[in-house]
Design a protein around this motif. Structure first.
Motif, PDB file in Angstrom:
ATOM      1  N   ALA A 179      26.965  17.717  41.825  1.00 23.24           N
ATOM      2  CA  ALA A 179      27.953  18.260  40.936  1.00 23.24           C
ATOM      3  C   ALA A 179      28.310  17.532  39.848  1.00 23.24           C
ATOM      4  N   LEU A 180      28.729  16.550  40.021  1.00 19.28           N
ATOM      5  CA  LEU A 180      29.341  15.654  38.688  1.00 19.28           C
ATOM      6  C   LEU A 180      28.258  15.454  37.691  1.00 19.28           C
ATOM      7  N   ALA A 181      26.998  15.350  37.988  1.00 22.73           N
ATOM      8  CA  ALA A 181      25.915  15.092  37.006  1.00 22.73           C
ATOM      9  C   ALA A 181      25.622  16.249  36.485  1.00 22.73           C
ATOM     10  N   LEU A 182      25.533  17.675  37.182  1.00 24.29           N
ATOM     11  CA  LEU A 182      25.273  18.811  36.616  1.00 24.29           C
ATOM     12  C   LEU A 182      26.363  19.201  35.481  1.00 24.29           C
ATOM     13  N   ASN A 183      27.623  18.822  35.884  1.00 27.26           N
ATOM     14  CA  ASN A 183      29.027  19.170  34.952  1.00 27.26           C
ATOM     15  C   ASN A 183      28.491  18.546  33.364  1.00 27.26           C
ATOM     16  N   MET A 184      27.807  17.385  33.489  1.00 29.01           N
ATOM     17  CA  MET A 184      27.504  16.976  32.029  1.00 29.01           C
ATOM     18  C   MET A 184      26.594  17.804  31.208  1.00 29.01           C
ATOM     19  N   HIS A 185      25.941  18.353  32.041  1.00 36.05           N
ATOM     20  CA  HIS A 185      24.845  19.210  31.398  1.00 36.05           C
ATOM     21  C   HIS A 185      25.800  20.760  31.146  1.00 36.05           C
ATOM     22  N   GLN A 186      26.344  21.133  32.028  1.00 41.68           N
ATOM     23  CA  GLN A 186      26.931  22.607  31.703  1.00 41.68           C
ATOM     24  C   GLN A 186      27.917  22.361  30.747  1.00 41.68           C
ATOM     25  N   ILE A 187      28.831  21.540  30.627  1.00 41.98           N
ATOM     26  CA  ILE A 187      29.875  21.615  29.580  1.00 41.98           C
ATOM     27  C   ILE A 187      29.405  21.288  28.240  1.00 41.98           C
ATOM     28  N   ARG A 188      28.299  20.863  28.024  1.00 32.31           N
ATOM     29  CA  ARG A 188      27.688  20.595  26.775  1.00 32.31           C
ATOM     30  C   ARG A 188      27.517  22.156  25.955  1.00 32.31           C
ATOM     31  N   PHE A 189      26.936  22.870  26.850  1.00 36.34           N
ATOM     32  CA  PHE A 189      26.662  24.271  26.280  1.00 36.34           C
ATOM     33  C   PHE A 189      28.043  25.033  26.310  1.00 36.34           C
ATOM     34  N   GLY A 190      28.851  24.857  27.240  1.00 35.48           N
ATOM     35  CA  GLY A 190      30.071  25.736  27.298  1.00 35.48           C
ATOM     36  C   GLY A 190      31.070  25.312  26.072  1.00 35.48           C
ATOM     37  N   SER A 191      31.021  24.060  25.698  1.00 34.58           N
ATOM     38  CA  SER A 191      31.917  23.490  24.872  1.00 34.58           C
ATOM     39  C   SER A 191      31.504  23.913  23.267  1.00 34.58           C
ATOM     40  N   GLU A 192      29.904  23.769  23.186  1.00 34.37           N
ATOM     41  CA  GLU A 192      29.327  23.866  21.951  1.00 34.37           C
ATOM     42  C   GLU A 192      29.202  25.421  21.709  1.00 34.37           C
ATOM     43  N   ARG A 193      29.272  26.251  22.734  1.00 31.44           N
ATOM     44  CA  ARG A 193      29.294  27.625  22.585  1.00 31.44           C
ATOM     45  C   ARG A 193      30.757  28.053  21.647  1.00 31.44           C
ATOM     46  N   GLU A 194      31.858  27.385  22.031  1.00 28.77           N
ATOM     47  CA  GLU A 194      32.834  27.676  21.222  1.00 28.77           C
ATOM     48  C   GLU A 194      33.178  26.800  19.889  1.00 28.77           C
ATOM     49  N   ALA A 195      32.862  25.504  20.285  1.00 27.98           N
ATOM     50  CA  ALA A 195      33.347  24.711  19.012  1.00 27.98           C
ATOM     51  C   ALA A 195      31.930  24.726  17.836  1.00 27.98           C
ATOM     52  N   HIS A 196      30.794  24.936  18.250  1.00 29.07           N
ATOM     53  CA  HIS A 196      29.616  25.149  17.035  1.00 29.07           C
ATOM     54  C   HIS A 196      29.895  23.472  16.263  1.00 29.07           C
ATOM     55  N   THR A 197      29.708  22.526  16.773  1.00 28.03           N
ATOM     56  CA  THR A 197      29.616  21.409  16.126  1.00 28.03           C
ATOM     57  C   THR A 197      28.139  20.825  15.819  1.00 28.03           C
ATOM     58  N   TYR A 198      27.167  21.197  16.534  1.00 25.56           N
ATOM     59  CA  TYR A 198      25.830  20.507  16.362  1.00 25.56           C
ATOM     60  C   TYR A 198      25.109  21.752  15.543  1.00 25.56           C
ATOM     61  N   PRO A 199      24.139  20.999  14.556  1.00 26.65           N
ATOM     62  CA  PRO A 199      23.236  21.752  13.914  1.00 26.65           C
ATOM     63  C   PRO A 199      22.499  22.741  14.494  1.00 26.65           C
ATOM     64  N   ALA A 200      22.255  23.719  14.160  1.00 23.13           N
ATOM     65  CA  ALA A 200      21.506  25.037  14.939  1.00 23.13           C
ATOM     66  C   ALA A 200      20.392  24.623  15.281  1.00 23.13           C
ATOM     67  N   ARG A 201      19.590  23.912  14.525  1.00 28.51           N
ATOM     68  CA  ARG A 201      18.143  23.532  15.011  1.00 28.51           C
ATOM     69  C   ARG A 201      18.405  22.662  16.039  1.00 28.51           C
ATOM     70  N   TRP A 202      19.442  21.945  16.607  1.00 30.04           N
ATOM     71  CA  TRP A 202      19.301  21.187  17.727  1.00 30.04           C
ATOM     72  C   TRP A 202      19.979  21.850  18.693  1.00 30.04           C
ATOM     73  N   PHE A 203      20.811  22.640  18.548  1.00 31.57           N
ATOM     74  CA  PHE A 203      21.497  23.327  19.667  1.00 31.57           C
ATOM     75  C   PHE A 203      20.393  24.537  20.426  1.00 31.57           C
ATOM     76  N   ASP A 204      19.639  25.080  19.423  1.00 30.78           N
ATOM     77  CA  ASP A 204      18.662  26.028  19.689  1.00 30.78           C
ATOM     78  C   ASP A 204      17.678  25.532  20.751  1.00 30.78           C
ATOM     79  N   GLU A 205      17.316  24.186  20.165  1.00 33.42           N
ATOM     80  CA  GLU A 205      16.113  23.469  20.932  1.00 33.42           C
ATOM     81  C   GLU A 205      16.829  23.143  22.264  1.00 33.42           C
ATOM     82  N   MET A 206      18.118  22.583  22.504  1.00 30.06           N
ATOM     83  CA  MET A 206      18.566  22.413  23.681  1.00 30.06           C
ATOM     84  C   MET A 206      18.660  23.536  24.658  1.00 30.06           C
ATOM     85  N   CYS A 207      19.045  24.788  24.066  1.00 28.74           N
ATOM     86  CA  CYS A 207      19.226  25.891  24.723  1.00 28.74           C
ATOM     87  C   CYS A 207      17.730  26.362  25.179  1.00 28.74           C
TER      88      CYS A 207
END
Ligand SMILES: Cc1cc2nc3c(=O)[nH]c(=O)nc-3n(C[C@H](O)[C@H](O)[C@H](O)COP(=O)(O)OP(=O)(O)OC[C@H]3O[C@@H](n4cnc5c(N)ncnc54)[C@H](O)[C@@H]3O)c2cc1C
Length: 392
Positions: free
Chosen positions: A77-105
């Motif tokens: 669960a702790l390991a998974l947390n690191m992955h989940q929060i990446r998308f949760g927080s970026e969904r709100e804060a939009h700090t990564y370039p779209a090209r990379w966020f799109d690719e991660m998604c």
């Protein structure tokens, strides 16, 4: 999409995880099969935005799933947390370039590709402390060359998208820090299997070593002058802190279940069951109180964050209060569970022994207690909004 009962699904997976947890904990091995099950069950796209093919569950539902999964295996669960929060927080804060966020998604949705940050270093300690990384990025024609070593890189054996912080080489007296997208297939990227810890032993939080790694220019995702706050601000802190807190509650709940079952069934020869002893009864009640208090704080903070409701105390401060209080309460709860179980609680084969070690780990995930309290103190005593206590 909205019909899926994610909590029930997490409970089902937790039962499988719990059957494997003892062995992974003993060996310090990474639970590849758990992540395969998480992928099949759709969890690796749980927090990815719907616009990118994910389920975009709200923060509070994500937290409920973390709790359940952690009750089966804290490390997973702790390991998974690191992955989940990446998308949760970026969904709100939009700090990564779209090209990379799109690719991660796309990676998460189509292949179950995992993402995490590699920020901590031996000499730097927690990057949330505001230090400068030793890992160095040197600009060259059309790109960057990076050298360095990151510690505590959770899920290192399986990471596909590594969000790495490095100092940008320059002669300026105002150092700059860059956030780079690194792929495990980039030449010069290696994982050294160094993770041999007290708790959360199956998180694969090994060292990541970068030796003359040459990256194209577009791998630089974020660039900021040292001292500028984390651009994800309170979103980063909220998802991280509450995700860790919910995971910790799950670990404490597992210890509670163990202690209750033990108290119900343990009947020393010739004696009454220990559940009849007043001391045992009080201890079990105290565990429930501590866990209930933690859950109340965590879901209160999540609700406040989701509705941006201030109600006297700002959501961002409620988040750090919830994290600090939960960690301390859950550590106490598991300690009491150990006392209920008695001498055999020390045996490695007892699940409660693993919980005792795992429950501490979140203390060292941001926001760390001292910095969290400093955030609250600045607001109370200096009358100034302080920047969030920081994440990496
Ligand atoms: C299980 C686990 C998984 C992790 N996964 C990752 C990961 O995937 N990626 C990653 O980058 N990191 C990860 N980390 C690292 C984590 O985020 C911290 O960076 C790491 O634990 C180092 O923290 P530290 O307490 O040693 O930091 P330090 O900064 O060295 O702090 C040492 C002590 O000094 C105190 N201190 C230091 N500076 C201050 C200050 N300014 N004010 C008040 N007190 C201060 C701290 O509170 C602490 O008590 C993980 C850690 C754990 C335990």
């Amino acid at each position: 999409m909205g019909d899926i009962d994610w909590v029930a699904r997490a409970q089902e997976l937790a039962r499988d995880f719990s059957g494997r947890a003892e062995q992974h904990d003993r060996e310090g091995s990474f639970p590849f099969e758990n992540f395969e099950e998480l992928r099949e069950a759709g969890f690796l796209k749980l927090t990815v935005p719907q616009s990118h093919g994910g389920y975009e569950v709200p923060l509070s539902l994500f937290l409920r799933t973390q709790e359940e999964l952690a009750s089966g295996d804290g490390s997973t669960a702790l390991a998974l947390n690191m992955h989940q929060i990446r998308f949760g927080s970026e969904r709100e804060a939009h700090t990564y370039p779209a090209r990379w966020f799109d690719e991660m998604c796309r990676g998460a949705v189509e292949e179950g590709a995992l993402s995490n940050t590699a920020a901590t270093e031996e000499g730097l300690g927690s990057p949330a402390g505001g230090g400068i990384p030793e890992t160095l990025a040197v600009a060259h024609e059309g790109g960057w060359t990076i050298n360095g070593r990151k510690t505590f890189t959770t899920m290192a054996p399986v990471l596909q998208y590594i969000i790495l912080s490095a100092r940008i080489s320059s002669t300026s007296d105002r150092p700059e820090i860059g956030t780079f997208m690194v792929r495990p297939t980039d030449e010069g990227v290696t994982v050294e299997e160094t993770w041999d810890s007290l708790g959360m032993r199956a998180t694969g939080s090994h060292d990541l070593v970068l030796t003359n790694v040459r990256l194209p220019g577009d791998r630089l995702m974020v660039r900021r002058t040292h001292g500028q706050p984390d651009p994800r601000g309170a979103s980063g802190q909220t998802w991280f802190a509450l995700g860790v807190a919910a995971t910790t509650i799950g670990v404490a709940r597992a210890a509670r279940e163990y202690a209750v079952e033990f108290a119900r069934t343990r009947t020393p020869l010739g004696n009454a069951p220990i559940r009849e002893l007043p001391g045992v009864r009080m201890r079990i009640a105290r565990i429930d109180l501590l866990i209930h208090r933690s859950r109340a704080l965590v879901y209160d903070a999540a609700r406040a964050w989701e509705s941006r409701e201030a109600d006297g105390t700002l959501p961002v401060d409620r988040v750090v209060m919830a994290k600090v209080e939960t960690l301390n309460a859950c550590i106490e709860a598991v300690d009491i569970a150990m006392r209920v179980v008695g001498g055999v609680s020390l045996l490695k084969k007892r699940q409660v022994e693993r919980c005792y070690r795992d429950v501490r780990a979140g203390l060292h995930n941001p926001p760390l207690e001292d910095r969290a309290l400093e955030q609250l103190a600045r607001r109370a005593l200096d009358g100034q909004p302080s920047p969030p206590a920081g994440v990496e």
